[in-house]
Design an enzyme around this catalytic site. Structure first.
Site, short mmCIF file in Angstrom:
data_model
loop_
_atom_site.label_atom_id
_atom_site.label_comp_id
_atom_site.label_asym_id
_atom_site.label_seq_id
_atom_site.Cartn_x
_atom_site.Cartn_y
_atom_site.Cartn_z
N CYS A 1 0.80 -1.17 -0.07
CA CYS A 1 0.03 -0.17 -0.16
C CYS A 1 0.73 1.30 -0.02
CB CYS A 1 -0.99 -0.10 1.36
SG CYS A 1 -2.45 -1.03 0.96
N HIS B 1 -12.26 9.71 -9.58
CA HIS B 1 -11.08 9.48 -10.58
C HIS B 1 -10.11 10.79 -10.30
CE1 HIS B 1 -13.57 7.05 -12.89
NE2 HIS B 1 -12.64 6.93 -13.73
N GLU C 1 -13.20 -0.35 1.08
CA GLU C 1 -12.01 -0.33 0.35
C GLU C 1 -12.02 -1.49 -0.81
OE1 GLU C 1 -7.84 1.17 1.92
OE2 GLU C 1 -7.91 -0.89 1.87
#
Length: 144
Positions: free
Chosen positions: A23, A71, A129
């Site tokens: 991550c 986005h 997530e």
């Protein structure tokens, strides 16, 4: 107690600065935000009689907030070198700097507080997530 839920999703990229593991690299998610509102009574008059809140109002506020992150590359303020950030902006990338580490836990708290400020009677916010992993945030009333 009446509970109503709605969801909204957005796609974005992030990374966890200072994290040791996968991550720490830029990666993306299809985040899903699930908002639960509560009330112990229903509206008793007018066009919204028999409702906790109009689902349209709940969906509109939730989607607007989710759409604001769609986005984009979401980064913790101060986590990138100024040259890197400048290069991203020069390439017209959509970068959103937030004052917190962009984790599901912090997003859950952020959405909870932002939606509460709109006047919604928010009970909890879950931020997924992935389809299997979510963080939930709710605030306990102050006990005196």
């Amino acid at each position: 107690m009446y509970l109503l839920k709605t969801t909204a999703s957005f796609d974005s990229a992030h990374f966890l600065s200072g994290y040791v593991g996968k991550c720490s690299n830029i990666h993306g998610h299809r985040w899903t935000v699930e908002v639960c509102v509560k009330s112990d009574r229903l509206i008793d008059s007018g066009e919204k009689r028999g409702m906790v809140i109009d689902f349209g109002d709940l969906k509109r506020e939730t989607r607007a907030l989710a759409d604001s992150f769609d986005h984009a590359l979401i980064i913790e303020k101060g986590s990138l070198k100024s040259k890197t950030l400048e290069a991203l902006y020069d390439e017209d990338f959509r970068v959103i700097e937030v004052p917190f580490r962009p984790t599901a836990e912090n997003f859950a708290r952020y959405f909870y507080r932002a939606l509460t400020k709109t006047g919604l009677p928010v009970k909890s916010v879950a931020v997924y997530e992935t389809p299997e992993n979510c963080a939930v945030y709710e605030e306990e009333p102050c006990l005196r």
